[in-house]
Motif scaffolding. Structure first.
Motif, PDB file in Angstrom:
ATOM      1  N   VAL A 113       0.868  -1.182   0.000  1.00  0.00           N
ATOM      2  CA  VAL A 113       0.000   0.000   0.000  1.00  0.00           C
ATOM      3  C   VAL A 113       0.904   1.231   0.000  1.00  0.00           C
ATOM      4  CG1 VAL A 113      -1.780   1.284   1.256  1.00  0.00           C
ATOM      5  CG2 VAL A 113      -1.820  -1.215   1.273  1.00  0.00           C
ATOM      6  N   ILE A 114       0.637   2.140  -0.944  1.00  0.00           N
ATOM      7  CA  ILE A 114       1.453   3.356  -1.048  1.00  0.00           C
ATOM      8  C   ILE A 114       0.547   4.577  -0.934  1.00  0.00           C
ATOM      9  CG2 ILE A 114       3.034   4.665  -2.536  1.00  0.00           C
ATOM     10  CD1 ILE A 114       3.942   2.052  -3.769  1.00  0.00           C
ATOM     11  N   GLY A 115       0.926   5.492  -0.073  1.00  0.00           N
ATOM     12  CA  GLY A 115       0.168   6.738   0.068  1.00  0.00           C
ATOM     13  C   GLY A 115       0.764   7.800  -0.842  1.00  0.00           C
ATOM     14  N   ASN A 116      -0.097   8.541  -1.518  1.00  0.00           N
ATOM     15  CA  ASN A 116       0.346   9.672  -2.354  1.00  0.00           C
ATOM     16  C   ASN A 116      -0.228  10.939  -1.746  1.00  0.00           C
ATOM     17  OD1 ASN A 116       0.964  11.523  -4.312  1.00  0.00           O
ATOM     18  ND2 ASN A 116      -0.523  10.760  -5.819  1.00  0.00           N
ATOM     19  N   TRP A 117       0.628  11.683  -1.068  1.00  0.00           N
ATOM     20  CA  TRP A 117       0.139  12.895  -0.379  1.00  0.00           C
ATOM     21  C   TRP A 117      -0.088  14.056  -1.333  1.00  0.00           C
ATOM     22  CZ3 TRP A 117       4.088  12.938   4.303  1.00  0.00           C
ATOM     23  CH2 TRP A 117       3.792  11.855   5.150  1.00  0.00           C
ATOM     24  N   LYS A 118       0.367  13.920  -2.550  1.00  0.00           N
ATOM     25  CA  LYS A 118       0.255  15.003  -3.547  1.00  0.00           C
ATOM     26  C   LYS A 118       0.862  16.294  -2.972  1.00  0.00           C
ATOM     27  CE  LYS A 118      -3.807  12.690  -5.255  1.00  0.00           C
ATOM     28  NZ  LYS A 118      -4.827  12.682  -6.277  1.00  0.00           N
ATOM     29  N   ILE A 138      -6.502   0.843   5.818  1.00  0.00           N
ATOM     30  CA  ILE A 138      -6.323   0.288   4.462  1.00  0.00           C
ATOM     31  C   ILE A 138      -5.119  -0.673   4.449  1.00  0.00           C
ATOM     32  CG2 ILE A 138      -5.758   0.896   2.051  1.00  0.00           C
ATOM     33  CD1 ILE A 138      -7.375   3.543   2.543  1.00  0.00           C
ATOM     34  N   CYS A 139      -4.057  -0.284   5.145  1.00  0.00           N
ATOM     35  CA  CYS A 139      -2.874  -1.174   5.209  1.00  0.00           C
ATOM     36  C   CYS A 139      -3.233  -2.498   5.877  1.00  0.00           C
ATOM     37  CB  CYS A 139      -1.730  -0.499   5.989  1.00  0.00           C
ATOM     38  SG  CYS A 139      -1.126   0.986   5.155  1.00  0.00           S
ATOM     39  N   ARG A 140      -4.045  -2.433   6.930  1.00  0.00           N
ATOM     40  CA  ARG A 140      -4.460  -3.669   7.616  1.00  0.00           C
ATOM     41  C   ARG A 140      -5.291  -4.547   6.693  1.00  0.00           C
ATOM     42  NH1 ARG A 140      -6.326  -0.519  12.444  1.00  0.00           N
ATOM     43  NH2 ARG A 140      -4.393  -0.186  13.593  1.00  0.00           N
ATOM     44  N   ALA A 141      -6.133  -3.900   5.871  1.00  0.00           N
ATOM     45  CA  ALA A 141      -6.993  -4.672   4.961  1.00  0.00           C
ATOM     46  C   ALA A 141      -6.162  -5.410   3.906  1.00  0.00           C
ATOM     47  CB  ALA A 141      -7.982  -3.741   4.274  1.00  0.00           C
TER      48      ALA A 141
END
Ligand code: PEP
Length: 246
Positions: free
Chosen positions: A6-11, A241-244
């Motif tokens: 899972v990768i977060g994009n903070w923009k 979301i990471c846990r899912a």
């Protein structure tokens, strides 16, 4: 076995205060994530701050773009090697916002993908169709062309060193998520295009992923995780979301 990611994009969001808070929230709520690989892609000026605060955590760091050049008189550009130097392991390439607002062609994106590999970064190649293209039944054509531009430049073995993110443009930041079945169809097509290397490449879904929609998406056999924009700015939602993805 493909490890979920899972990768977060903070923009272009945050400042030094809110980013410290967000990282503090992530690390304090970090439990129940053991298998999944996780990273956040921060704006350039905050990469150093993030690298320091994420040291000794299981959260990796990425940037949102890079230059095709490795150094020199390219004012305003940031080289892949600089990203590695400040602690990045990942970089997004070809995000639809860059393709649209900065007129990035698939050829340029392919060059950026190679520049990332050359710098020792894991490139996350974003592909996806607009609403107009989906309605005209051009989804496979558009996604296939975006992908093949990189395959032609870097080879299948090169693409296999990175990650692919399927991000339908109509689902980004709109609150509209592709159904798990819609996403699965395109993910399976991407795997097919990648031929013999397809089985080992991780393919993420991106487009308004929320804790409530993550599990359904991750239950699909070709969805290996998510690229998360808006929800990655809320520590609780991002950790959920990471846990899912476990
Ligand atoms: C993104 O920007 O890559 C993205 C998927 O954004 P959002 O989750 O906000 O739709």
């Amino acid at each position: 076995m493909r490890r979920p990611i899972v990768i977060g994009n903070w923009k272009m969001n945050g400042d030094s205060v809110s980013i410290r808070d967000l990282l503090g929230g992530l690390t304090s709520q970090w439990s129940g994530v053991h298998q999944a690989e996780v990273a956040v892609c921060a704006p350039y000026p905050y990469l150093g701050l993030c690298a320091d605060q994420l040291e000794n955590t299981n959260i990796g760091l990425g940037a949102q773009d890079l230059s095709v050049q490795s150094s020199g008189a390219y004012t305003g550009e940031v080289a892949g090697q600089m990203l590695t130097d400040v602690g990045c392991g990942y970089v997004l390439v070809g995000h639809s916002e860059r393709r649209e607002y900065h007129a990035e062609s698939s050829e340029l994106v392919a060059n950026k993908f190679q520049a990332a590999l050359d710098a020792g970064l894991i490139p996350v190649l974003c592909v996806g169709e607009t609403l107009e293209e989906r309605e005209a039944e051009k989804t496979y054509d558009v996604v296939g062309k975006q992908l093949l531009a990189v395959v032609e430049h870097c080879g299948l073995a090169g693409v296999a060193k990175g990650i692919v993110a399927y991000e339908p443009v109509w689902a980004i930041g709109t609150g509209k998520t592709a159904t798990p079945e819609m996403a699965q169809d395109v993910h399976s097509y991407i795997r097919e295009v990648l031929g013999p290397e397809g089985d080992q490449v991780r393919i993420l879904y991106g487009g308004s992923v929320k804790p409530e929609t993550a599990e359904g998406l991750f239950s699909q056999k070709d969805i290996d995780g998510a690229l998360v924009g808006g929800a990655s700015l809320q520590a609780g939602d991002f950790v959920a979301i990471c846990r899912a993805a476990e």
